[in-house]
Design a protein around this motif. Structure first.
Motif, PDB file in Angstrom:
ATOM      1  N   LEU A   1       0.849  -1.186   0.000  1.00  0.00           N
ATOM      2  CA  LEU A   1       0.000   0.000   0.000  1.00  0.00           C
ATOM      3  C   LEU A   1       0.882   1.233   0.000  1.00  0.00           C
ATOM      4  O   LEU A   1       1.682   1.437   0.914  1.00  0.00           O
ATOM      5  CB  LEU A   1      -0.914   0.022   1.231  1.00  0.00           C
TER       6      LEU A   1
ATOM      7  N   HIS B   1       1.069   4.839   0.753  1.00  0.00           N
ATOM      8  CA  HIS B   1       0.263   5.511   1.771  1.00  0.00           C
ATOM      9  C   HIS B   1       0.921   6.796   2.222  1.00  0.00           C
ATOM     10  O   HIS B   1       2.146   6.907   2.254  1.00  0.00           O
ATOM     11  CB  HIS B   1       0.112   4.561   2.976  1.00  0.00           C
TER      12      HIS B   1
ATOM     13  N   SER C   1      -5.966   7.318   2.242  1.00  0.00           N
ATOM     14  CA  SER C   1      -5.424   5.960   2.278  1.00  0.00           C
ATOM     15  C   SER C   1      -5.467   5.350   3.674  1.00  0.00           C
ATOM     16  O   SER C   1      -5.271   4.141   3.833  1.00  0.00           O
ATOM     17  CB  SER C   1      -4.004   5.902   1.707  1.00  0.00           C
TER      18      SER C   1
ATOM     19  N   VAL D   1      -7.975   2.620   3.571  1.00  0.00           N
ATOM     20  CA  VAL D   1      -7.497   1.368   2.987  1.00  0.00           C
ATOM     21  C   VAL D   1      -6.667   0.598   4.001  1.00  0.00           C
ATOM     22  O   VAL D   1      -6.781  -0.633   4.115  1.00  0.00           O
ATOM     23  CB  VAL D   1      -6.692   1.629   1.706  1.00  0.00           C
TER      24      VAL D   1
ATOM     25  N   LEU E   1      -8.986  -1.124   6.219  1.00  0.00           N
ATOM     26  CA  LEU E   1      -9.523  -2.339   5.596  1.00  0.00           C
ATOM     27  C   LEU E   1      -8.502  -3.474   5.653  1.00  0.00           C
ATOM     28  O   LEU E   1      -8.853  -4.631   5.940  1.00  0.00           O
ATOM     29  CB  LEU E   1      -9.925  -2.062   4.147  1.00  0.00           C
TER      30      LEU E   1
ATOM     31  N   PRO F   1      -4.540   6.592  -2.101  1.00  0.00           N
ATOM     32  CA  PRO F   1      -3.830   5.314  -2.033  1.00  0.00           C
ATOM     33  C   PRO F   1      -3.580   4.719  -3.409  1.00  0.00           C
ATOM     34  O   PRO F   1      -4.290   5.002  -4.375  1.00  0.00           O
ATOM     35  CB  PRO F   1      -4.806   4.427  -1.248  1.00  0.00           C
TER      36      PRO F   1
ATOM     37  N   LEU G   1      -2.287   0.646  -4.730  1.00  0.00           N
ATOM     38  CA  LEU G   1      -2.027  -0.714  -4.243  1.00  0.00           C
ATOM     39  C   LEU G   1      -1.303  -1.505  -5.321  1.00  0.00           C
ATOM     40  O   LEU G   1      -1.607  -1.373  -6.512  1.00  0.00           O
ATOM     41  CB  LEU G   1      -3.361  -1.392  -3.914  1.00  0.00           C
TER      42      LEU G   1
ATOM     43  N   GLN H   1     -10.169   4.525  -5.022  1.00  0.00           N
ATOM     44  CA  GLN H   1     -10.590   3.894  -3.775  1.00  0.00           C
ATOM     45  C   GLN H   1     -11.593   2.764  -3.978  1.00  0.00           C
ATOM     46  O   GLN H   1     -11.453   1.690  -3.391  1.00  0.00           O
ATOM     47  CB  GLN H   1     -11.180   4.946  -2.841  1.00  0.00           C
TER      48      GLN H   1
ATOM     49  N   ILE I   1      -9.875  -0.307  -5.197  1.00  0.00           N
ATOM     50  CA  ILE I   1      -8.996  -0.905  -4.192  1.00  0.00           C
ATOM     51  C   ILE I   1      -9.807  -1.683  -3.159  1.00  0.00           C
ATOM     52  O   ILE I   1      -9.445  -2.807  -2.789  1.00  0.00           O
ATOM     53  CB  ILE I   1      -8.136   0.184  -3.521  1.00  0.00           C
ATOM     54  N   TYR I   2     -10.901  -1.112  -2.710  1.00  0.00           N
ATOM     55  CA  TYR I   2     -11.738  -1.808  -1.720  1.00  0.00           C
ATOM     56  C   TYR I   2     -12.329  -3.089  -2.300  1.00  0.00           C
ATOM     57  O   TYR I   2     -12.353  -4.131  -1.636  1.00  0.00           O
ATOM     58  CB  TYR I   2     -12.850  -0.888  -1.218  1.00  0.00           C
TER      59      TYR I   2
ATOM     60  N   LEU J   1      -9.369  -5.712  -2.699  1.00  0.00           N
ATOM     61  CA  LEU J   1      -8.872  -6.302  -1.459  1.00  0.00           C
ATOM     62  C   LEU J   1      -9.895  -7.228  -0.808  1.00  0.00           C
ATOM     63  O   LEU J   1      -9.550  -8.318  -0.334  1.00  0.00           O
ATOM     64  CB  LEU J   1      -8.484  -5.196  -0.480  1.00  0.00           C
TER      65      LEU J   1
ATOM     66  N   LEU K   1     -15.007   2.064   4.053  1.00  0.00           N
ATOM     67  CA  LEU K   1     -14.866   3.249   3.206  1.00  0.00           C
ATOM     68  C   LEU K   1     -15.729   4.401   3.712  1.00  0.00           C
ATOM     69  O   LEU K   1     -15.256   5.516   3.919  1.00  0.00           O
ATOM     70  CB  LEU K   1     -15.246   2.896   1.770  1.00  0.00           C
TER      71      LEU K   1
END
Length: 210
Positions: A9, A11, A17, A20, A23, A58, A60, A70, A73-74, A77, A161
């Motif tokens: 990550l 960050h 971030s 994230v 998470l 962020p 990744l 975002q 990414i969510y 992951l 989020l």
């Protein structure tokens, strides 16, 4: 030795971030942080622009793949760690609503909040991505009124989020801190994973200020 689900990550403390990282802590993920100092302009240096040309966090990385934005990414992951149960899978009737709320954040909520923060007149409803601010916000708050989480009784990555986003937007007065929103923020940000992520971020803030 890192696992096949090991991620990096990119960050910076006190940025989006942090959500994230929260998470990742919720998922018990195998991850490492590449920390950027925004005040020093590291996000605009060639080394980072070679990773993310947008110069944003962020970002990744997983097995050579770059994931930014975002919502993406969510989704990525929570699916990568599907066994942790934070993402309804295909065939689950909650999969569609789950994706809806993850994407609603970037397509409607943030544009509306940024327009309001900059005191810009929104585009006409026929061309605005979010229609108008009040409709956008009532759509969200009406959903929050249906249960403790966005999917009712089920906690998901979408709540990580939104809990993070509502915490910072209400803190800066960009979104009204209604009792329902405050209760939702507290449910998400008092979870152990959020506390761990906050502690990591606070330590990074202290280091960069030294």
């Amino acid at each position: 030795m890192t696992s096949e689900r090991h991620v990096i990550l990119h960050h910076a403390p006190q940025t989006r971030s942090r959500g994230v990282m929260t998470l990742l802590e919720e998922l018990g993920a195998d991850y490492e942080l590449h920390v950027l100092n925004l005040k020093a302009g590291e996000q605009r240096q060639p080394a980072y622009l070679a990773i993310n040309p947008m110069g944003k966090v962020p970002a990744l990385q997983h097995q050579g793949a770059l994931i930014t934005e975002q919502g993406a990414i969510y989704i990525y992951l929570a699916d990568l760690y599907a066994d942790k149960g934070l993402a309804p899978q295909m065939g689950d009737p909650l999969r569609g609503p789950y994706l809806r709320w993850l994407v609603f954040y970037g397509s409607s909520f943030e544009p509306a909040v940024v327009d309001r923060a900059m005191k810009r007149e929104p585009a006409p409803p026929s061309t605005s991505p979010y229609g108008d601010f009040d409709t956008m916000l009532s759509t969200l708050t009406d959903q929050l009124a249906k249960g403790p989480y966005l999917l009712g009784e089920r906690f998901s990555a979408a709540d990580v989020l939104w809990g993070t986003a509502l915490a910072w937007t209400t803190h800066f007065g960009l979104v009204p801190l209604t009792p329902a929103i405050q209760a939702y923020i507290e449910r998400i940000t008092t979870r152990p994973a959020a506390s761990r992520a906050s502690a990591i971020d606070d330590e990074l803030i202290t280091r960069q200020a030294a």
